[in-house]
Design a protein around this motif. Structure first.
Motif, PDB file in Angstrom:
ATOM      1  N   VAL A   4       0.857  -0.994   0.020  1.00 35.75           N
ATOM      2  CA  VAL A   4      -0.089  -0.060   0.056  1.00 35.75           C
ATOM      3  C   VAL A   4       0.833   1.320   0.086  1.00 35.75           C
ATOM      4  N   ALA A   5       0.373   2.550  -0.238  1.00 38.31           N
ATOM      5  CA  ALA A   5       0.703   3.485   0.024  1.00 38.31           C
ATOM      6  C   ALA A   5       0.235   4.277   1.241  1.00 38.31           C
ATOM      7  N   GLY A   6       0.983   4.667   2.032  1.00 36.83           N
ATOM      8  CA  GLY A   6       0.243   5.237   3.347  1.00 36.83           C
ATOM      9  C   GLY A   6       0.590   6.677   3.639  1.00 36.83           C
ATOM     10  N   ALA A   7      -0.387   7.539   3.910  1.00 35.26           N
ATOM     11  CA  ALA A   7       0.005   9.095   4.340  1.00 35.26           C
ATOM     12  C   ALA A   7       0.351   8.923   5.777  1.00 35.26           C
ATOM     13  N   LYS A   8       1.402   9.656   6.103  1.00 33.19           N
ATOM     14  CA  LYS A   8       1.921  10.023   7.196  1.00 33.19           C
ATOM     15  C   LYS A   8       2.132  11.372   7.503  1.00 33.19           C
ATOM     16  N   GLU A   9       1.812  12.117   8.565  1.00 37.90           N
ATOM     17  CA  GLU A   9       1.873  13.317   8.776  1.00 37.90           C
ATOM     18  C   GLU A   9       2.991  13.900   8.434  1.00 37.90           C
ATOM     19  N   GLY A  10       3.172  14.862   7.715  1.00 32.10           N
ATOM     20  CA  GLY A  10       4.498  15.714   7.463  1.00 32.10           C
ATOM     21  C   GLY A  10       5.474  14.992   6.227  1.00 32.10           C
ATOM     22  N   TYR A  11       4.665  13.672   5.419  1.00 33.62           N
ATOM     23  CA  TYR A  11       5.372  13.207   4.453  1.00 33.62           C
ATOM     24  C   TYR A  11       4.501  13.059   3.240  1.00 33.62           C
ATOM     25  N   ARG A  32      -2.145  -0.001  19.159  1.00 29.25           N
ATOM     26  CA  ARG A  32      -3.341  -0.206  18.220  1.00 29.25           C
ATOM     27  C   ARG A  32      -4.499   0.770  18.291  1.00 29.25           C
ATOM     28  N   LYS A  33      -4.659   1.014  17.192  1.00 25.15           N
ATOM     29  CA  LYS A  33      -5.973   2.115  17.043  1.00 25.15           C
ATOM     30  C   LYS A  33      -7.347   1.348  16.395  1.00 25.15           C
ATOM     31  N   ARG A  34      -8.189   1.555  17.027  1.00 25.30           N
ATOM     32  CA  ARG A  34      -9.409   0.877  16.534  1.00 25.30           C
ATOM     33  C   ARG A  34      -9.760   1.307  14.984  1.00 25.30           C
ATOM     34  N   GLY A  35      -9.936   0.374  14.310  1.00 25.37           N
ATOM     35  CA  GLY A  35     -10.587   0.897  12.818  1.00 25.37           C
ATOM     36  C   GLY A  35      -9.252   1.138  11.817  1.00 25.37           C
ATOM     37  N   HIS A  36      -7.874   1.211  12.461  1.00 23.84           N
ATOM     38  CA  HIS A  36      -6.840   1.518  11.590  1.00 23.84           C
ATOM     39  C   HIS A  36      -5.983   0.109  11.365  1.00 23.84           C
ATOM     40  N   THR A  37      -5.246   0.285  10.308  1.00 26.61           N
ATOM     41  CA  THR A  37      -4.367  -0.913   9.762  1.00 26.61           C
ATOM     42  C   THR A  37      -3.066  -0.648  10.152  1.00 26.61           C
ATOM     43  N   LEU A  38      -2.197  -1.564  10.744  1.00 29.11           N
ATOM     44  CA  LEU A  38      -0.968  -1.428  11.125  1.00 29.11           C
ATOM     45  C   LEU A  38       0.086  -1.799   9.688  1.00 29.11           C
ATOM     46  N   VAL A  39       0.959  -0.768   9.356  1.00 33.43           N
ATOM     47  CA  VAL A  39       1.855  -1.022   8.325  1.00 33.43           C
ATOM     48  C   VAL A  39       3.285  -0.722   8.750  1.00 33.43           C
ATOM     49  N   TYR A  41       6.559   0.862   6.972  1.00 30.76           N
ATOM     50  CA  TYR A  41       6.917   1.499   5.753  1.00 30.76           C
ATOM     51  C   TYR A  41       8.302   1.075   5.286  1.00 30.76           C
ATOM     52  N   PHE A  42       8.273   1.243   3.912  1.00 29.20           N
ATOM     53  CA  PHE A  42       9.620   0.679   3.194  1.00 29.20           C
ATOM     54  C   PHE A  42      10.807   1.881   3.330  1.00 29.20           C
ATOM     55  N   GLY A  43      12.132   1.539   3.421  1.00 23.75           N
ATOM     56  CA  GLY A  43      12.950   2.328   3.436  1.00 23.75           C
ATOM     57  C   GLY A  43      13.619   2.794   4.729  1.00 23.75           C
ATOM     58  N   ASP A  44      12.794   2.774   5.806  1.00 21.50           N
ATOM     59  CA  ASP A  44      13.317   3.120   7.071  1.00 21.50           C
ATOM     60  C   ASP A  44      12.740   1.931   8.084  1.00 21.50           C
ATOM     61  N   GLY A  45      11.791   1.207   7.790  1.00 30.24           N
ATOM     62  CA  GLY A  45      11.132   0.267   8.599  1.00 30.24           C
ATOM     63  C   GLY A  45      10.100   0.824   9.760  1.00 30.24           C
ATOM     64  N   THR A  46       9.955   2.047   9.659  1.00 32.38           N
ATOM     65  CA  THR A  46       9.017   2.547  10.639  1.00 32.38           C
ATOM     66  C   THR A  46       7.503   1.892  10.339  1.00 32.38           C
ATOM     67  N   TRP A  47       6.696   1.892  11.509  1.00 32.53           N
ATOM     68  CA  TRP A  47       5.700   1.402  11.532  1.00 32.53           C
ATOM     69  C   TRP A  47       4.483   2.564  12.032  1.00 32.53           C
ATOM     70  N   ASP A  48       3.245   2.359  11.643  1.00 30.73           N
ATOM     71  CA  ASP A  48       2.217   3.104  12.182  1.00 30.73           C
ATOM     72  C   ASP A  48       0.847   2.471  12.054  1.00 30.73           C
ATOM     73  N   TRP A  49      -0.142   2.818  12.814  1.00 29.80           N
ATOM     74  CA  TRP A  49      -1.593   2.218  12.556  1.00 29.80           C
ATOM     75  C   TRP A  49      -1.893   3.394  11.546  1.00 29.80           C
ATOM     76  N   VAL A  50      -2.588   3.180  10.478  1.00 23.27           N
ATOM     77  CA  VAL A  50      -3.201   3.921   9.628  1.00 23.27           C
ATOM     78  C   VAL A  50      -4.502   3.911   9.418  1.00 23.27           C
ATOM     79  N   ALA A  51      -5.364   4.883   9.460  1.00 23.05           N
ATOM     80  CA  ALA A  51      -6.756   4.987   9.107  1.00 23.05           C
ATOM     81  C   ALA A  51      -6.802   4.631   7.499  1.00 23.05           C
ATOM     82  N   SER A  52      -8.186   3.914   7.395  1.00 21.12           N
ATOM     83  CA  SER A  52      -8.204   3.352   5.741  1.00 21.12           C
ATOM     84  C   SER A  52      -8.407   4.323   4.569  1.00 21.12           C
ATOM     85  N   ASN A  53      -8.860   5.541   5.199  1.00 21.85           N
ATOM     86  CA  ASN A  53      -8.864   6.695   4.158  1.00 21.85           C
ATOM     87  C   ASN A  53      -7.466   7.144   3.897  1.00 21.85           C
TER      88      ASN A  53
END
Length: 97
Positions: A4-11, A32-39, A41-53
């Motif tokens: 996927v491509a994920g939006a992360k604040e500031g990026y 964990r955040k309800r209704g979010h997906t764990l991803v 990120y390529f490049g630095d291996g950071t992770w985040d719970w991201v909203a489906s939108n």
């Protein structure tokens, strides 16, 4: 591991892969955040719970939604991350998975 491509604040939109629950660390589970997906990120291996939108299918063309002018370092890092994601997709396709 959906790509996927994920939006992360500031990026800009960044290539990532959805992580299955069995790979979740305690820190990930605690955050964990309800209704979010764990991803992860390529490049630095950071992770985040991201909203489906804030997720979209990984674009095979390398073009990403909402992409604007980037500073040189971010553009270089994004290019590397996209290449990593594309290589993994090609490897999995060659292996039939």
């Amino acid at each position: 591991f959906a790509k996927v491509a994920g939006a992360k604040e500031g990026y800009p939109w960044w290539p990532a892969q959805v992580l299955p629950q069995e790979l979740m660390s305690k820190d990930m589970s605690t955050a964990r955040k309800r209704g979010h997906t764990l991803v992860s990120y390529f490049g630095d291996g950071t992770w985040d719970w991201v909203a489906s939108n804030q997720l979209c299918p990984f674009p095979s063309s390398g073009k990403q939604p909402g992409r604007s002018k980037l500073d040189k370092r971010t553009a270089r890092d994004l290019s590397r991350a996209v290449k990593q994601a594309q290589l993994l997709l090609e490897y999995r396709a060659d292996r039939g998975g």
